[in-house]
Design a protein around this motif. Structure first.
Motif, PDB file in Angstrom:
ATOM      1  N   TRP A   1      29.114  39.321  38.599  1.00 22.75           N
ATOM      2  CA  TRP A   1      29.780  39.294  37.281  1.00 22.75           C
ATOM      3  C   TRP A   1      30.745  38.121  37.157  1.00 22.75           C
ATOM      4  N   CYS A   2      30.465  36.994  37.727  1.00 23.33           N
ATOM      5  CA  CYS A   2      31.462  35.915  37.739  1.00 23.33           C
ATOM      6  C   CYS A   2      32.188  35.834  36.390  1.00 23.33           C
ATOM      7  N   VAL A   3      33.513  35.971  36.436  1.00 22.27           N
ATOM      8  CA  VAL A   3      34.295  35.940  35.191  1.00 22.27           C
ATOM      9  C   VAL A   3      34.877  34.548  34.957  1.00 22.27           C
ATOM     10  N   THR A   4      34.828  33.707  35.982  1.00 24.32           N
ATOM     11  CA  THR A   4      35.335  32.325  35.970  1.00 24.32           C
ATOM     12  C   THR A   4      36.870  32.301  35.888  1.00 24.32           C
ATOM     13  N   PRO A   5      37.490  31.205  36.353  1.00 21.23           N
ATOM     14  CA  PRO A   5      38.955  31.100  36.256  1.00 21.23           C
ATOM     15  C   PRO A   5      39.437  31.169  34.803  1.00 21.23           C
ATOM     16  N   MET A   6      38.562  30.922  33.866  1.00 26.65           N
ATOM     17  CA  MET A   6      38.932  30.999  32.447  1.00 26.65           C
ATOM     18  C   MET A   6      39.256  32.450  32.066  1.00 26.65           C
ATOM     19  N   GLY A   7      38.496  33.383  32.587  1.00 24.62           N
ATOM     20  CA  GLY A   7      38.786  34.805  32.327  1.00 24.62           C
ATOM     21  C   GLY A   7      39.910  35.274  33.241  1.00 24.62           C
ATOM     22  N   GLY A   8      39.885  34.786  34.486  1.00 26.50           N
ATOM     23  CA  GLY A   8      40.897  35.168  35.474  1.00 26.50           C
ATOM     24  C   GLY A   8      40.555  36.490  36.130  1.00 26.50           C
ATOM     25  N   GLY A   9      41.155  36.688  37.300  1.00 25.88           N
ATOM     26  CA  GLY A   9      40.981  37.985  37.969  1.00 25.88           C
ATOM     27  C   GLY A   9      39.731  38.109  38.819  1.00 25.88           C
ATOM     28  N   GLY A  10      39.033  36.994  39.101  1.00 25.86           N
ATOM     29  CA  GLY A  10      37.804  37.072  39.894  1.00 25.86           C
ATOM     30  C   GLY A  10      38.045  37.604  41.301  1.00 25.86           C
ATOM     31  N   ALA A  11      39.125  37.133  41.929  1.00 23.22           N
ATOM     32  CA  ALA A  11      39.418  37.601  43.293  1.00 23.22           C
ATOM     33  C   ALA A  11      39.856  39.064  43.260  1.00 23.22           C
ATOM     34  N   ALA A  12      40.592  39.439  42.216  1.00 16.27           N
ATOM     35  CA  ALA A  12      41.045  40.835  42.105  1.00 16.27           C
ATOM     36  C   ALA A  12      39.854  41.770  41.925  1.00 16.27           C
ATOM     37  N   LEU A  13      38.886  41.358  41.103  1.00 15.54           N
ATOM     38  CA  LEU A  13      37.688  42.197  40.913  1.00 15.54           C
ATOM     39  C   LEU A  13      36.898  42.283  42.215  1.00 15.54           C
ATOM     40  N   ALA A  14      36.814  41.140  42.921  1.00 20.92           N
ATOM     41  CA  ALA A  14      36.052  41.115  44.175  1.00 20.92           C
ATOM     42  C   ALA A  14      36.667  42.077  45.192  1.00 20.92           C
ATOM     43  N   LEU A  15      37.983  42.037  45.276  1.00 23.93           N
ATOM     44  CA  LEU A  15      38.698  42.907  46.216  1.00 23.93           C
ATOM     45  C   LEU A  15      38.512  44.383  45.833  1.00 23.93           C
ATOM     46  N   THR A  16      38.651  44.638  44.550  1.00 24.35           N
ATOM     47  CA  THR A  16      38.532  46.018  44.059  1.00 24.35           C
ATOM     48  C   THR A  16      37.111  46.546  44.265  1.00 24.35           C
ATOM     49  N   SER A  17      36.111  45.654  44.088  1.00 23.84           N
ATOM     50  CA  SER A  17      34.727  46.128  44.153  1.00 23.84           C
ATOM     51  C   SER A  17      34.364  46.652  45.542  1.00 23.84           C
ATOM     52  N   GLY A  18      34.944  46.070  46.595  1.00 26.26           N
ATOM     53  CA  GLY A  18      34.660  46.564  47.946  1.00 26.26           C
ATOM     54  C   GLY A  18      35.146  47.995  48.103  1.00 26.26           C
ATOM     55  N   TYR A  19      36.324  48.249  47.549  1.00 20.22           N
ATOM     56  CA  TYR A  19      36.892  49.608  47.607  1.00 20.22           C
ATOM     57  C   TYR A  19      36.012  50.583  46.818  1.00 20.22           C
ATOM     58  N   VAL A  20      35.696  50.194  45.576  1.00 19.91           N
ATOM     59  CA  VAL A  20      34.965  51.128  44.692  1.00 19.91           C
ATOM     60  C   VAL A  20      33.573  51.411  45.268  1.00 19.91           C
ATOM     61  N   LEU A  21      32.959  50.395  45.877  1.00 21.69           N
ATOM     62  CA  LEU A  21      31.636  50.607  46.478  1.00 21.69           C
ATOM     63  C   LEU A  21      31.713  51.664  47.583  1.00 21.69           C
ATOM     64  N   ALA A  22      32.675  51.500  48.479  1.00 21.46           N
ATOM     65  CA  ALA A  22      32.786  52.454  49.605  1.00 21.46           C
ATOM     66  C   ALA A  22      33.160  53.853  49.090  1.00 21.46           C
TER      67      ALA A  22
END
Ligand SMILES: Cc1cc2nc3c(=O)[nH]c(=O)nc-3n(C[C@H](O)[C@H](O)[C@H](O)COP(=O)(O)OP(=O)(O)OC[C@H]3O[C@@H](n4cnc5c(N)ncnc54)[C@H](O)[C@@H]3O)c2cc1C
Length: 405
Positions: A294-315
């Motif tokens: 779902w690349c949101v790009t630096p223009m949307g912001g929060g890409g690293a935050a989503l990436a970090l959160t997604s590992g948690y939500v997956l598990a």
């Protein structure tokens, strides 16, 4: 109960978060990374919204805080370096976030926090994926080196230009790439006495921006961001720098300093901003997460935050007793509203952010002053509050135990 095995392709923020959390709930984890060694590079990313809680639950907040970039504020400057507006940076999700960190430092902190028994294979990629016919052998991954790995789940966390995603999903038109028409070149440059602890943002006509930001290592992080209909990512370095030099001719402020330093820096990362949208992030026992999904790009912001959160939500979604298909549906349903909110960049924003003409630039300067006035600051602050939700994080099954690497 037999231990379930996940193969994760990509050892950056999304892949390492998934590795951390899947191991935490008792999965066996193997991480494949295309690069020959762990990748330390990259510029500012920030831990916003729900990702702060994910980091907290990993016990890594203090480590990230200690690696803070030292940036204290974000200002817009004119060609003489005079401050024309200050972006709101108060609160944890301001323009300069409370947890503002270099990508490589965040990735390193996640890596160091992983248990020793997470296996890594560097310098390798997924060559073949075969879905099994029995429940005991759900997916077989063959690497380009010929290693065969049997797994219960393949997690593709390969970033925006993921080849494994393209191979497994794009054939059915399930990967929608939207180029935003903006190229960004990020690089580390030597500091000069004129640099300070603020993020300085300069706009020039012709849709060109120059950004200078402090880092904790006594160097300066520079970004050249411009509208462009020419793709530069992945091109030869000399060629890329030549295009940027021509594109930035006469842009003013500290442009020449940045271009000269990029010519000798070994840490320049170029990206043509591309949103990735997929109607489904999983098929069979393959799940795509992070920028690959779902690349949101630096223009949307929060890409690293989503990436970090997604590992948690997956598990959390793969909790014991739930079959993998149901779990991956739950993962998709939980993450989608977070992603959709960021990807819905308002129409015309590129035009506003990257004015082409002198009149456009003057209009932008007026808008900056109005939007950052004390009256409208709370409204603007909402734009940097991304990757957040009123929903609590899904519950995580019990801790299985881990020791740092
Ligand atoms: C070296 C680097 C520098 C970056 N610099 C910045 C920056 O300055 N500013 C910014 O906003 N964002 C930057 N990013 C992107 C940022 O990390 C992501 O937008 C965000 O953190 C989401 O991370 P991700 O894990 O989904 O993807 P990414 O961080 O892009 O990581 C993908 C990982 O997968 C690996 N990979 C790719 N293809 C394969 C393959 N076929 N097989 C195995 N592994 C593969 C990559 O080497 C990388 O380690 C950078 C990423 C990298 C990898």
């Amino acid at each position: 109960m037999t231990t379930r095995h996940a193969v994760i392709s990509g050892a950056s923020i999304a892949g390492l978060s998934a590795a951390w959390w899947l191991r935490h709930v008792g999965w066996d984890v193997t991480v494949l990374e295309r690069a020959a060694a762990f990748r330390d590079g990259g510029q500012n990313v920030d831990v916003r919204g729900l990702a702060r809680e994910v980091l907290d639950r990993m016990g890594l907040t203090d480590a990230v805080r200690a690696a803070n970039t030292t940036e204290t504020a974000a200002v817009i400057v004119d060609a003489r370096g005079r401050v024309r507006a200050e972006l709101p940076s108060d609160g944890p999700d301001g323009a300069t976030a409370e947890l503002e960190v270099l990508r490589g430092d965040l990735a390193r902190i996640l890596l160091d926090g992983l248990p020793d028994d997470v296996r890594f294979v560097f310098g390798t990629t997924v060559a073949e994926v075969e879905h099994g016919t029995t429940a005991d052998d759900p997916v077989t991954v063959t690497t380009d080196a010929g290693q065969v790995l049997h797994a219960d789940l393949l997690v593709v966390a390969e970033g925006v230009r993921s080849r494994t995603r393209d191979r497994l999903f794009a054939g059915d038109g399930e990967v929608d790439r939207r180029a935003l028409g903006v190229t960004m070149a990020f690089g580390t440059i030597p500091s000069t006495p004129s640099d300070d602890d603020r993020w300085r943002w300069y706009n020039a006509v012709g849709g060109r921006q120059v950004h200078l930001r402090p880092d904790p290592y006594g160097t300066t992080r520079a970004i050249l961001a411009c509208t462009s209909d020419e793709a530069l990512a992945g091109r030869d370095r000399g060629d890329t720098l030549a295009v940027l030099r021509a594109r930035y001719a006469g842009a003013g402020w500290q442009t020449e300093r940045v271009l000269d330093a990029f010519a000798t820096s070994d840490d320049v990362y170029v990206d043509d901003l591309t949103q990735i949208r997929m109607p489904r992030w999983h098929r069979g026992r393959v799940c795509v997460i992070g920028d690959a999904a779902w690349c949101v790009t630096p223009m949307g912001g929060g890409g690293a935050a989503l990436a970090l959160t997604s590992g948690y939500v997956l598990a959390a979604s793969l909790r014991p007793g739930r079959d993998v298909d149901t779990a991956l549906d739950a993962f998709d349903a939980w993450m989608r509203p977070l992603v959709d909110r960021i990807q819905g960049i308002p129409k015309g924003i590129v035009h506003f952010a990257y004015p082409q003409s002198r009149i456009g630039l003057a209009g932008r300067a007026v808008a900056d002053r109005i939007l950052t006035s004390s009256l409208l600051r709370p409204l603007i602050a909402r734009f940097t509050r991304v990757a957040d939700s009123d929903r609590p994080l899904p519950p995580m099954p019990d801790h299985v135990g881990s020791t740092g690497r």
